[in-house]
Scaffold this motif. Sequence first.
Motif, short mmCIF file in Angstrom:
data_model
loop_
_atom_site.label_atom_id
_atom_site.label_comp_id
_atom_site.label_asym_id
_atom_site.label_seq_id
_atom_site.Cartn_x
_atom_site.Cartn_y
_atom_site.Cartn_z
N GLN A 126 0.83 -1.20 0.00
CA GLN A 126 0.00 0.00 0.00
C GLN A 126 0.87 1.25 0.00
N GLU A 127 1.88 1.27 0.86
CA GLU A 127 2.75 2.44 0.96
C GLU A 127 3.53 2.68 -0.33
N THR A 128 3.96 1.60 -0.98
CA THR A 128 4.67 1.73 -2.26
C THR A 128 3.77 2.41 -3.29
N TRP A 129 2.53 1.94 -3.40
CA TRP A 129 1.60 2.49 -4.38
C TRP A 129 1.26 3.96 -4.05
N ILE A 130 1.00 4.23 -2.78
CA ILE A 130 0.63 5.59 -2.36
C ILE A 130 1.76 6.58 -2.64
N LYS A 131 2.97 6.20 -2.26
CA LYS A 131 4.12 7.08 -2.46
C LYS A 131 4.35 7.36 -3.95
N ALA A 132 4.30 6.31 -4.76
CA ALA A 132 4.50 6.48 -6.21
C ALA A 132 3.36 7.29 -6.82
N HIS A 133 2.14 7.03 -6.39
CA HIS A 133 0.98 7.75 -6.91
C HIS A 133 1.08 9.24 -6.60
N ASP A 134 1.37 9.54 -5.34
CA ASP A 134 1.42 10.95 -4.94
C ASP A 134 2.55 11.70 -5.66
N SER A 135 3.67 11.04 -5.84
CA SER A 135 4.78 11.65 -6.59
C SER A 135 4.38 11.87 -8.04
N ALA A 136 3.70 10.90 -8.63
CA ALA A 136 3.26 11.03 -10.03
C ALA A 136 2.21 12.13 -10.18
N VAL A 137 1.35 12.29 -9.18
CA VAL A 137 0.35 13.36 -9.23
C VAL A 137 1.04 14.72 -9.24
N GLU A 138 2.11 14.86 -8.44
CA GLU A 138 2.86 16.11 -8.42
C GLU A 138 3.51 16.40 -9.77
N THR A 139 3.96 15.32 -10.44
CA THR A 139 4.65 15.47 -11.72
C THR A 139 3.69 15.61 -12.89
N TYR A 140 2.69 14.72 -12.97
CA TYR A 140 1.81 14.64 -14.14
C TYR A 140 0.40 15.16 -13.90
N GLY A 141 0.02 15.37 -12.66
CA GLY A 141 -1.36 15.72 -12.34
C GLY A 141 -2.16 14.46 -12.07
N GLU A 142 -3.35 14.66 -11.52
CA GLU A 142 -4.22 13.53 -11.18
C GLU A 142 -4.72 12.86 -12.45
N GLY A 143 -4.92 11.56 -12.40
CA GLY A 143 -5.49 10.88 -13.55
C GLY A 143 -4.85 9.54 -13.84
N GLU A 144 -5.15 9.05 -15.03
CA GLU A 144 -4.72 7.72 -15.45
C GLU A 144 -3.20 7.57 -15.44
N ARG A 145 -2.48 8.58 -15.88
CA ARG A 145 -1.02 8.48 -15.95
C ARG A 145 -0.42 8.28 -14.55
N ALA A 146 -0.96 8.96 -13.55
CA ALA A 146 -0.48 8.80 -12.17
C ALA A 146 -0.74 7.37 -11.68
N HIS A 147 -1.89 6.82 -12.04
CA HIS A 147 -2.22 5.44 -11.65
C HIS A 147 -1.31 4.44 -12.34
N ARG A 148 -1.07 4.62 -13.64
CA ARG A 148 -0.17 3.72 -14.37
C ARG A 148 1.24 3.75 -13.77
N THR A 149 1.69 4.94 -13.43
CA THR A 149 3.02 5.09 -12.83
C THR A 149 3.09 4.39 -11.47
N ALA A 150 2.05 4.55 -10.67
CA ALA A 150 2.02 3.91 -9.35
C ALA A 150 2.02 2.39 -9.48
N PHE A 151 1.24 1.86 -10.42
CA PHE A 151 1.22 0.41 -10.61
C PHE A 151 2.56 -0.10 -11.16
N ALA A 152 3.20 0.66 -12.02
CA ALA A 152 4.51 0.25 -12.53
C ALA A 152 5.51 0.15 -11.39
N ALA A 153 5.48 1.11 -10.48
CA ALA A 153 6.38 1.07 -9.32
C ALA A 153 6.05 -0.12 -8.43
N LEU A 154 4.78 -0.37 -8.21
CA LEU A 154 4.34 -1.49 -7.37
C LEU A 154 4.83 -2.82 -7.94
N LYS A 155 4.75 -2.96 -9.27
CA LYS A 155 5.12 -4.22 -9.92
C LYS A 155 6.60 -4.55 -9.83
#
Length: 130
Positions: A19-48
Amino acid sequence: MPGRKELPSTLERSPKDAQETWIKAHDSAVETYGEGERAHRTAFAALKHSFEKVGDHWEKKGRRGPSDEQAAKGTPKAGRTAEGVDANASKRHLYDVATRLGVPGRSKMSKEELVDAIKKANRRATAKAR
């Protein structure tokens, strides 16, 4: 934290470090790309890189690294993925996961067939858990 509010159900049933891996990657991606699909894809890539999907949740992998070709990309784009299955794992590992998930006919499957069968079993388990 925005990621905590958007935690996917499969991660709610997963270990805290997943959970923490996904949250940290998601929040960082939101700061970089904004909220949305790209932030989710980035978070899942980090999780994997550290976790694989088994049934309706994520489990720590035996080794760190991308789980499929799509997760290995620096900036994940929409496309075909192994849906959290560690497609880079050994055939023996995939067979063991398929056994845990009760995949029929697994002993005669190729590595690619095992990945597809595990993806389908994972989808069924996730749908059932909802």
